[in-house]
Design an enzyme around this catalytic site. Sequence first.
Site, PDB file in Angstrom:
ATOM      1  N   LEU A  54     -26.550  46.480   3.029  1.00 56.14           N
ATOM      2  CA  LEU A  54     -25.424  46.679   3.931  1.00 56.14           C
ATOM      3  C   LEU A  54     -25.420  45.505   4.904  1.00 56.14           C
ATOM      4  O   LEU A  54     -26.477  45.102   5.397  1.00 56.14           O
ATOM      5  CB  LEU A  54     -25.552  47.990   4.718  1.00 56.14           C
ATOM      6  N   ASP A  55     -24.250  44.966   5.176  1.00 53.03           N
ATOM      7  CA  ASP A  55     -24.166  43.872   6.138  1.00 53.03           C
ATOM      8  C   ASP A  55     -24.631  44.335   7.511  1.00 53.03           C
ATOM      9  O   ASP A  55     -24.568  45.524   7.836  1.00 53.03           O
ATOM     10  CB  ASP A  55     -22.725  43.368   6.245  1.00 53.03           C
TER      11      ASP A  55
END
Length: 243
Positions: A54-55
């Site tokens: 996930l960023d």
Amino acid sequence: MDPEILFEDPYLVAAYKPGGWLVHRSSIDHHETRFLLQHLRDLVGCHLYPIHRLDKPTSGVILFAKSSQVAARAQAELASESSVKAYVAVCRGWCPEEGVIDYPLPPVSDFKHQRKRPKADQPRQPALTRFRRLDTTELPYAVDRYPSSRYSLVEIELETGRRHQIRRHFKHIHHPLIGCPKYGKSVHNRFFAEQFGCARLLLHAHRLELNHPATGERLCIYAPPRGCFASMLETLGWVLPAR
């Protein structure tokens, strides 16, 4: 907010990642001190292997394995058609009720030596995003060039996993996500920060489904947004789908 373990067994650990945390150490952000992988290793007391990513500004469900073999099998499961990677997001405007964004994307380069490569040397990769609109609102504020401002709550499922895919795809269909400094619009980002106290990317991984890589049982992990994202949803009267 601190991370939280949502599920653990002898093979896997699923956790809630707050927005603003890196999954692991990276040269992209030399000054960051919060790393989810190290935090979870300290909690569970064993080595962990990332299965997906996930960023940094994205919150939500993320999965790790306790061995490299399980990690490889879990990655294969997540790449299969039977898996579900579902997000919720807030975008500018009233987007279509549902749709599929089939728009190839060039790789995103995070390192300076990669950015120097000519764009012609970076072929586009297939990218597919499905979405459905959950709700809308029209607020009596002239945020941009109109006397009122419209926004949509959307649920998104990824068929591919290109870097920044959701943010880039929603910019492509002219409904950029709120809180994104790179692909969004600053006037709307500031409005949500000032009006709702929510100065973050409004993108959250709320549901992950896959067949367990070791037992074969169906695994569904759900975590709704927290903090200012949750408060903003409540203020607007927006309700997420039941798990």
